[in-house]
Design a protein around this motif. Sequence first.
Motif, short mmCIF file in Angstrom:
data_model
loop_
_atom_site.label_atom_id
_atom_site.label_comp_id
_atom_site.label_asym_id
_atom_site.label_seq_id
_atom_site.Cartn_x
_atom_site.Cartn_y
_atom_site.Cartn_z
N ALA A 151 0.84 -1.19 0.00
CA ALA A 151 0.00 0.00 0.00
C ALA A 151 0.88 1.24 0.00
O ALA A 151 1.70 1.42 0.89
CB ALA A 151 -0.92 0.02 1.22
N LYS A 182 -1.77 -1.16 -3.94
CA LYS A 182 -2.76 -0.12 -3.68
C LYS A 182 -2.05 1.23 -3.69
O LYS A 182 -0.95 1.36 -3.16
CB LYS A 182 -3.42 -0.31 -2.31
N ASP A 205 -6.48 6.27 -5.24
CA ASP A 205 -7.78 6.01 -4.63
C ASP A 205 -7.93 6.89 -3.39
O ASP A 205 -7.18 6.74 -2.42
CB ASP A 205 -7.91 4.53 -4.25
#
Length: 250
Positions: A151, A182, A205
């Motif tokens: 991430a 991510k 995101d």
Amino acid sequence: MGYVIAMAGKGGTGKTTIAALIVRLIRDLKLGTVLAIDADPSSNLAETLGIDSKATIGSILDDICAHPEKVPPSMGKDAFIEYQVQTAIAEGEGFDCLTMGRPEGPGCYCYVNNALRNSLGKLIKDYDYVVIDNEAGLEHLSRRTTRSADALVVVSNATQVGLIAAKRIRELIAELKIKTKKELLIINCADKDIEKDRIKDMKLDYLGFIPQDPTVEIASLNGSCLLKLTPESISLLALRKIGEPIWRKT
């Protein structure tokens, strides 16, 4: 294999604060063992987490380059660096911390940096979670000290300058071909969600925003440990609400 959370963001956006709060939440939620890595020479992740860092990796590399005779012949440089990295780990309350620092000597660090990458790769496997607080320029990512992240968490404020820096970080990750599963965005010290049209081209995101928190400001001014924040602190509650995608391993 450890789940790697790499922090990034323009200086002054609260990246180190968010990194410390992520370490705390992973610990409080009892998700597993945690290693915090301070890879930003200008930040104070260890102090923010309330522990005194031991020797930095930078100082270790300086010493090895300046005094190669210190490496025991029977041990070899790779094994010696791995041992030194282990001894530099400081223990906190429910987590460990490693401070990278920056080599200052004039020597060539190519070999020791390669050995360091191998050592960190082994170390990451020993923890369930690894939270890396990178500097704004992502030097450790660009030097491939960290080659991948599960991430990537980009922290920005709501200013146009901060958002441009966040976009550039995303572009740098793509240019360097660093593997990420991510790529997430948090807006810090904001009073509302950011307009979608301002972040539509970022390819990050968006998780949400963290409100300005007077208790964090006071802690920063006093150099206090963020682990002492009450569970009801504004920033901690906000991050717990929006942050589950950060540490979720799927």
